[in-house]
Scaffold this motif. Structure first.
Motif, PDB file in Angstrom:
ATOM      1  N   GLY A  39       0.787  -1.224   0.000  1.00  0.00           N
ATOM      2  CA  GLY A  39       0.000   0.000   0.000  1.00  0.00           C
ATOM      3  C   GLY A  39       0.817   1.271   0.000  1.00  0.00           C
ATOM      4  O   GLY A  39       0.246   2.364   0.081  1.00  0.00           O
ATOM      5  N   VAL A  40       2.138   1.156  -0.094  1.00  0.00           N
ATOM      6  CA  VAL A  40       3.019   2.320  -0.142  1.00  0.00           C
ATOM      7  C   VAL A  40       3.631   2.389  -1.534  1.00  0.00           C
ATOM      8  O   VAL A  40       4.105   1.376  -2.070  1.00  0.00           O
ATOM      9  CB  VAL A  40       4.127   2.233   0.927  1.00  0.00           C
ATOM     10  CG1 VAL A  40       5.071   3.430   0.822  1.00  0.00           C
ATOM     11  CG2 VAL A  40       3.508   2.162   2.313  1.00  0.00           C
ATOM     12  N   TYR A  41       3.638   3.579  -2.101  1.00  0.00           N
ATOM     13  CA  TYR A  41       4.092   3.756  -3.478  1.00  0.00           C
ATOM     14  C   TYR A  41       5.123   4.880  -3.567  1.00  0.00           C
ATOM     15  O   TYR A  41       5.429   5.537  -2.568  1.00  0.00           O
ATOM     16  CB  TYR A  41       2.893   4.037  -4.392  1.00  0.00           C
ATOM     17  CG  TYR A  41       1.853   2.949  -4.334  1.00  0.00           C
ATOM     18  CD1 TYR A  41       1.996   1.781  -5.074  1.00  0.00           C
ATOM     19  CD2 TYR A  41       0.745   3.070  -3.496  1.00  0.00           C
ATOM     20  CE1 TYR A  41       1.049   0.764  -5.009  1.00  0.00           C
ATOM     21  CE2 TYR A  41      -0.214   2.063  -3.425  1.00  0.00           C
ATOM     22  CZ  TYR A  41      -0.053   0.905  -4.181  1.00  0.00           C
ATOM     23  OH  TYR A  41      -0.975  -0.100  -4.101  1.00  0.00           O
ATOM     24  N   SER A  42       5.652   5.079  -4.763  1.00  0.00           N
ATOM     25  CA  SER A  42       6.699   6.082  -4.932  1.00  0.00           C
ATOM     26  C   SER A  42       6.220   7.486  -4.572  1.00  0.00           C
ATOM     27  O   SER A  42       7.004   8.322  -4.134  1.00  0.00           O
ATOM     28  CB  SER A  42       7.240   6.051  -6.362  1.00  0.00           C
ATOM     29  OG  SER A  42       6.219   6.334  -7.296  1.00  0.00           O
ATOM     30  N   LYS A  43       4.940   7.758  -4.756  1.00  0.00           N
ATOM     31  CA  LYS A  43       4.401   9.072  -4.369  1.00  0.00           C
ATOM     32  C   LYS A  43       4.553   9.270  -2.863  1.00  0.00           C
ATOM     33  O   LYS A  43       4.865  10.381  -2.401  1.00  0.00           O
ATOM     34  CB  LYS A  43       2.932   9.173  -4.777  1.00  0.00           C
ATOM     35  CG  LYS A  43       2.255  10.516  -4.466  1.00  0.00           C
ATOM     36  CD  LYS A  43       2.902  11.657  -5.251  1.00  0.00           C
ATOM     37  CE  LYS A  43       2.071  12.939  -5.157  1.00  0.00           C
ATOM     38  NZ  LYS A  43       0.889  12.932  -6.019  1.00  0.00           N
TER      39      LYS A  43
END
Length: 339
Positions: free
Chosen positions: A172-176
């Motif tokens: 649930g964690v992304y580059s953004k």
């Protein structure tokens, strides 16, 4: 003398063996991006000087971007001026309405971005293309006009800050979230006129779309450019997208290159982030936002309107009903058709 990747690219463009931070150089430009907001003023500036030429019609990429389709008469007039100018100079890479898109998604998708090159555009988020190991930065209409006529532009060589992205992103964690965490730490002026160079094992797990999200937002920390080194992920994307010109030069930072600072991030500790009003530096973990009401959601933009972004959103929303007004804007016609 040891140099960073940014310094090596600028040295090549300036015809020098080496450059150092704060040195003033005159650099040859490889690609110029033009859109409907900042290019018409540049055209007017050139007309005032009786300059009706471009340095190379094959090194300019033109697309209506901010106002397409036109929202009113004034924006339609901007499109008309851009269209007349592009046709008069027979610009090879002109993406008219119907083929146009968000510039920072369109240029990589259509194969106009290559490692080792110097790219400018009349838009602050032109730093996006640094994800491809290129030097890319936004300029104003005056500098844009000069570059369109001459193919050259002067720069002050930026000092570099190294951002080491260690660990792996949690579910649930992304580059953004990563770049919001970076900006939350250093602030909106924490990299003022610096080159933000991103390295580390977390990048190996990111697609080019994810990497473009990081470099796109370098300007939100005040940076001159954001840049990520070349690897197999970069090569695979380029192999699939490059068209007319497929050769390029890869530059890497020397092991003993100098940085004004090094920032370490354990990406395994980064949570989903929310940038609270009214600055990108207002990023906080989503757990601190529980219960806060929302009025509207927007899925798109030059940062996150690519097909990977839309698929992530679709996966999260599948089987659910949006409770608020939700706008979804694919960044280009190709992405729209995929979606």
């Amino acid at each position: 003398m040891a140099m960073t990747i940014t310094e090596k690219i600028l040295a090549k463009a300036a015809g020098k063996d080496k450059v150092v931070p704060d040195q003033l150089i005159n650099a040859n430009i490889d690609i110029i991006m033009c859109h409907d907001v900042t290019t018409p003023p540049a055209i007017s500036m050139l007309a005032e000087k009786a300059i009706d030429k471009v340095f190379d019609r094959e090194k300019i990429v033109v697309t209506p971007d901010h106002f397409q389709p036109a929202k009113d008469i004034k924006s339609a007039e901007l499109h008309k001026r851009l269209d007349d100018w592009a046709k008069r100079h027979n610009i090879k890479h002109y993406y008219k309405l119907g083929r146009a898109g968000v510039c920072h998604a369109l240029l990589p998708e259509q194969g106009h971005i290559r490692p080792g090159e110097v790219i400018i555009g009349g838009d602050s988020h032109t730093c996006t293309y640094g994800a491809f190991a290129a030097f890319s930065t936004g300029v104003g209409s005056t500098d844009l006009a000069a570059a369109l006529a001459t193919g050259e532009l002067w720069f002050k060589v930026p000092a570099s800050i190294k951002f080491v992205l260690a660990g792996s992103l949690s579910h649930g964690v992304y580059s953004k979230d990563v770049i919001l965490a970076v900006i939350a730490r250093i602030g909106v002026d924490g990299a003022l006129y610096r080159a933000m160079e991103f390295v580390g094992p977390a990048l190996a797990e990111m697609s080019m779309e994810a990497r473009m999200t990081i470099t796109n937002m370098a300007i939100e920390a005040g940076a001159k450019n954001g840049i990520i080194g070349f690897d197999n992920v970069t090569k695979q994307y380029l192999d699939e997208h490059l068209k007319d010109k497929t050769d390029y030069t890869v530059y890497e930072s020397d092991d003993d290159a100098e940085y004004i600072s090094v920032e370490q991030f354990d990406c395994a500790e980064i949570e989903p982030m929310v940038a609270l009003p009214h600055l990108p530096s207002g990023g906080v973990p989503i757990t601190e936002c529980a219960g806060k009401a929302m009025d509207q959601a927007y899925i798109g933009s030059c940062t996150n309107g690519r097909i990977e972004d839309l698929r992530i959103a679709a996966k999260i929303l599948k089987g659910k009903q949006a409770a608020i007004r939700t706008l979804i804007v694919p960044a280009t016609p190709v992405i729209w058709k995929q979606a």
